[in-house]
Design a protein around this motif. Structure first.
Motif, PDB file in Angstrom:
ATOM      1  N   ALA A 305       0.840  -1.212   0.000  1.00 41.42           N
ATOM      2  CA  ALA A 305       0.000   0.000   0.000  1.00 41.42           C
ATOM      3  C   ALA A 305       0.871   1.258   0.000  1.00 41.42           C
ATOM      4  O   ALA A 305       0.556   2.246  -0.672  1.00 41.42           O
ATOM      5  CB  ALA A 305      -0.926  -0.003   1.211  1.00 41.42           C
ATOM      6  N   ALA A 306       1.989   1.211   0.733  1.00 36.04           N
ATOM      7  CA  ALA A 306       2.899   2.363   0.767  1.00 36.04           C
ATOM      8  C   ALA A 306       3.479   2.641  -0.616  1.00 36.04           C
ATOM      9  O   ALA A 306       3.592   3.797  -1.042  1.00 36.04           O
ATOM     10  CB  ALA A 306       4.023   2.120   1.770  1.00 36.04           C
ATOM     11  N   ARG A 310      -1.070   4.581  -1.143  1.00 35.41           N
ATOM     12  CA  ARG A 310      -2.406   4.438  -0.550  1.00 35.41           C
ATOM     13  C   ARG A 310      -2.418   4.666   0.951  1.00 35.41           C
ATOM     14  O   ARG A 310      -3.484   4.676   1.570  1.00 35.41           O
ATOM     15  CB  ARG A 310      -2.977   3.045  -0.851  1.00 35.41           C
ATOM     16  N   VAL A 311      -1.256   4.855   1.569  1.00 36.34           N
ATOM     17  CA  VAL A 311      -1.209   4.991   3.030  1.00 36.34           C
ATOM     18  C   VAL A 311      -1.577   6.413   3.434  1.00 36.34           C
ATOM     19  O   VAL A 311      -0.979   7.376   2.976  1.00 36.34           O
ATOM     20  CB  VAL A 311       0.179   4.621   3.583  1.00 36.34           C
ATOM     21  N   ALA A 354       5.820   6.087   1.810  1.00 33.99           N
ATOM     22  CA  ALA A 354       4.660   6.593   2.552  1.00 33.99           C
ATOM     23  C   ALA A 354       4.821   8.086   2.827  1.00 33.99           C
ATOM     24  O   ALA A 354       3.903   8.887   2.593  1.00 33.99           O
ATOM     25  CB  ALA A 354       4.484   5.817   3.860  1.00 33.99           C
ATOM     26  N   LEU A 355       5.992   8.487   3.300  1.00 33.66           N
ATOM     27  CA  LEU A 355       6.239   9.897   3.588  1.00 33.66           C
ATOM     28  C   LEU A 355       6.201  10.744   2.320  1.00 33.66           C
ATOM     29  O   LEU A 355       5.629  11.827   2.297  1.00 33.66           O
ATOM     30  CB  LEU A 355       7.592  10.060   4.276  1.00 33.66           C
ATOM     31  N   LEU A 356       6.800  10.243   1.246  1.00 32.89           N
ATOM     32  CA  LEU A 356       6.849  11.009   0.007  1.00 32.89           C
ATOM     33  C   LEU A 356       5.475  11.172  -0.634  1.00 32.89           C
ATOM     34  O   LEU A 356       5.252  12.101  -1.407  1.00 32.89           O
ATOM     35  CB  LEU A 356       7.809  10.334  -0.980  1.00 32.89           C
ATOM     36  N   SER A 357       4.550  10.277  -0.306  1.00 32.36           N
ATOM     37  CA  SER A 357       3.187  10.394  -0.840  1.00 32.36           C
ATOM     38  C   SER A 357       2.285  11.230   0.058  1.00 32.36           C
ATOM     39  O   SER A 357       1.092  11.354  -0.198  1.00 32.36           O
ATOM     40  CB  SER A 357       2.575   9.003  -1.039  1.00 32.36           C
ATOM     41  N   GLY A 358       2.857  11.795   1.129  1.00 30.49           N
ATOM     42  CA  GLY A 358       2.084  12.675   2.001  1.00 30.49           C
ATOM     43  C   GLY A 358       1.450  12.001   3.195  1.00 30.49           C
ATOM     44  O   GLY A 358       0.645  12.629   3.899  1.00 30.49           O
ATOM     45  N   ALA A 359       1.793  10.756   3.459  1.00 25.97           N
ATOM     46  CA  ALA A 359       1.229  10.063   4.624  1.00 25.97           C
ATOM     47  C   ALA A 359       1.796  10.664   5.910  1.00 25.97           C
ATOM     48  O   ALA A 359       2.940  11.116   5.957  1.00 25.97           O
ATOM     49  CB  ALA A 359       1.546   8.571   4.570  1.00 25.97           C
ATOM     50  N   ALA A 360       0.981  10.656   6.955  1.00 24.88           N
ATOM     51  CA  ALA A 360       1.451  11.019   8.292  1.00 24.88           C
ATOM     52  C   ALA A 360       2.100   9.784   8.894  1.00 24.88           C
ATOM     53  O   ALA A 360       1.492   8.709   8.891  1.00 24.88           O
ATOM     54  CB  ALA A 360       0.296  11.491   9.152  1.00 24.88           C
ATOM     55  N   ALA A 376       0.949  -0.391  12.197  1.00 24.91           N
ATOM     56  CA  ALA A 376      -0.478  -0.168  11.951  1.00 24.91           C
ATOM     57  C   ALA A 376      -0.620   0.946  10.920  1.00 24.91           C
ATOM     58  O   ALA A 376       0.139   1.915  10.941  1.00 24.91           O
ATOM     59  CB  ALA A 376      -1.207   0.217  13.248  1.00 24.91           C
ATOM     60  N   ALA A 377      -1.594   0.803  10.021  1.00 28.88           N
ATOM     61  CA  ALA A 377      -1.759   1.801   8.984  1.00 28.88           C
ATOM     62  C   ALA A 377      -3.210   1.992   8.616  1.00 28.88           C
ATOM     63  O   ALA A 377      -4.020   1.044   8.684  1.00 28.88           O
ATOM     64  CB  ALA A 377      -0.958   1.420   7.731  1.00 28.88           C
ATOM     65  N   LEU A 378      -3.529   3.227   8.223  1.00 31.41           N
ATOM     66  CA  LEU A 378      -4.821   3.569   7.641  1.00 31.41           C
ATOM     67  C   LEU A 378      -4.603   3.811   6.159  1.00 31.41           C
ATOM     68  O   LEU A 378      -3.604   4.426   5.760  1.00 31.41           O
ATOM     69  CB  LEU A 378      -5.386   4.832   8.283  1.00 31.41           C
ATOM     70  N   PHE A 379      -5.506   3.321   5.331  1.00 32.18           N
ATOM     71  CA  PHE A 379      -5.376   3.469   3.890  1.00 32.18           C
ATOM     72  C   PHE A 379      -6.360   4.484   3.320  1.00 32.18           C
ATOM     73  O   PHE A 379      -7.480   4.619   3.832  1.00 32.18           O
ATOM     74  CB  PHE A 379      -5.585   2.114   3.187  1.00 32.18           C
ATOM     75  N   ARG A 380      -5.939   5.168   2.272  1.00 28.44           N
ATOM     76  CA  ARG A 380      -6.801   6.148   1.621  1.00 28.44           C
ATOM     77  C   ARG A 380      -7.937   5.463   0.877  1.00 28.44           C
ATOM     78  O   ARG A 380      -9.045   5.989   0.799  1.00 28.44           O
ATOM     79  CB  ARG A 380      -5.983   6.992   0.643  1.00 28.44           C
ATOM     80  N   TYR A 381      -7.657   4.340   0.304  1.00 25.36           N
ATOM     81  CA  TYR A 381      -8.683   3.565  -0.420  1.00 25.36           C
ATOM     82  C   TYR A 381      -8.241   2.117  -0.498  1.00 25.36           C
ATOM     83  O   TYR A 381      -7.098   1.794  -0.197  1.00 25.36           O
ATOM     84  CB  TYR A 381      -8.917   4.129  -1.827  1.00 25.36           C
TER      85      TYR A 381
END
Length: 381
Positions: A305-306, A310-311, A354-360, A376-381
């Motif tokens: 996902a990262a 999608r993260v 993940a960081l480069l795609s704007g994930a916290a 643990a992760a939350l996904f955008r979709y």
């Protein structure tokens, strides 16, 4: 002392090359322990040397590569000025160090990417905010973060009340009955102001607000006002910036240095910056409990996902470690229980995209991780 900002993190994340060396170690500001740090770095450098040789590099070539670190080890002036931890980054093209107020566990990483995960603890809860230090005698404006503060030159910002109103001292209304407090001497709200005095002060504050709005415009950063309590309600009346903090930093700011203002203001805003993590943990607990595909604690799910951007939010235990191999084209991942020298750092390999795609991304103690999972992760979709 060094400052590590988000733009530094973004630059390090983009590095990808054979044999990137990352070293972390604790350091000391004073005392006999100061001498331990260069010895520790020397030992960690020897470890990096052996691992690079195991990867097939010739030892003379490795020793040449590690020369920047060797020079640092013998730089006595460098070791006189330390913080709580040192991060060392060496690639074929760059050599960087950061002395930071973070205690790092000693570690060496050799990979295609630099290991930035320990630095995320330093950036956790960080964010920009503003401080307006205002009295009737003075107005200063600052931009600050978790660890730094700088004064900004604001066009059209009045120097003081009389300057704002175009008055000289002979024309200025003398504030009686505690005038000194309004002018900046510490007060706890005992000053009584006449209607005329309040009108003048509101005019002054309107000009400050107008000057700041030219700078802030559509900003969302918190604004802390440092002033005596008597003046703050008048500033709130004319303020048009929607992110003004409800309470002021109480007392006269005139004698406070930028560093002192920062020390007093940071506790007022730190909960604001901690709120996104709290929301992420609560959202993960809810979705994970519902077995939603938008939340996962499985390494393989989170890894790919990262790399698919999608993260939305990633939470990771500080001491978590996982090595192995992967193939993005084949969507295969093999995590190893016992790492080998040729294995990749899987957690670094997923943190960077993940960081480069704007994930916290948050680094937490294991006991603070949702569901007690190391990842643990939350996904955008």
């Amino acid at each position: 002392m060094d400052t590590f900002r988000k733009q530094d993190l973004e630059r390090l994340l983009l590095v990808e090359a054979e044999g990137c060396v990352t070293i972390y170690l604790p350091t000391f500001k004073a005392g006999p322990e100061v001498q331990q740090a260069p010895i520790m770095l020397k030992n960690l450098t020897r470890e990096a040397e052996e691992r690079l040789v195991q990867l097939g590099r010739r030892r003379p070539e490795v020793l040449e590569t590690l020369k920047p670190i060797e020079r640092l080890i013998h730089d006595t002036e460098f070791w006189k000025h330390q913080n709580e931890g040192l991060a060392v980054f060496l690639t074929p093209d760059t050599f960087e160090t950061f002395r930071l107020p973070v205690h790092f566990e000693p570690s060496v990483s050799i990979d295609l990417k630099l290991n930035v995960r320990p630095l995320l603890t330093h950036l956790h809860g960080d964010g920009n905010f503003y401080i307006l230090a205002v009295s009737l005698n003075d107005a200063r404006f600052f931009k600050a973060g978790k660890f730094e503060i700088e004064e900004l030159a604001v066009e059209n910002l009045p120097l003081n009340k009389d300057h704002a109103l175009g008055l000289d001292k002979s024309q200025s209304i003398s504030l009686k009955n505690g005038a000194g407090a309004a002018l900046g001497v510490p007060s706890h709200g005992s000053l009584e102001l006449s209607d005329i005095e309040k009108t003048e002060i509101r005019q002054y504050f309107r000009k400050i607000d107008h000057a700041l709005m030219e700078l802030l415009k559509s900003g969302k950063e918190p604004l802390v006002v440092a002033s005596v309590e008597t003046l703050f309600p008048l500033y709130k009346e004319v303020n048009t910036y929607p992110h003004l903090m409800d309470e002021c930093l109480k007392g006269s700011p005139e004698t406070l240095s930028p560093a002192q203002l920062h020390t007093k203001a940071w506790p007022m805003v730190k909960d604001h910056f901690a709120a996104p993590l709290k929301r992420a943990r609560e959202k993960f607990t809810m979705l994970h409990g519902q077995e939603s595909p938008l939340a996962s604690a499985k390494l393989e799910d989170i890894f790919f996902a990262a790399h698919q951007n999608r993260v939305e939010a990633l939470m990771m235990a500080k001491n978590a470690g996982q090595w192995g191999t992967f193939d993005l084209e084949q969507q295969s991942l093999d995590a190893a229980e016992v790492p080998e020298v040729t294995h990749r750092d899987l957690l670094s390999a997923l943190t960077a995209p993940a960081l480069l795609s704007g994930a916290a991304v948050y680094m937490l103690d294991l006991e603070d991780m949702p569901e007690g999972e190391p990842l643990a992760a939350l996904f955008r979709y």
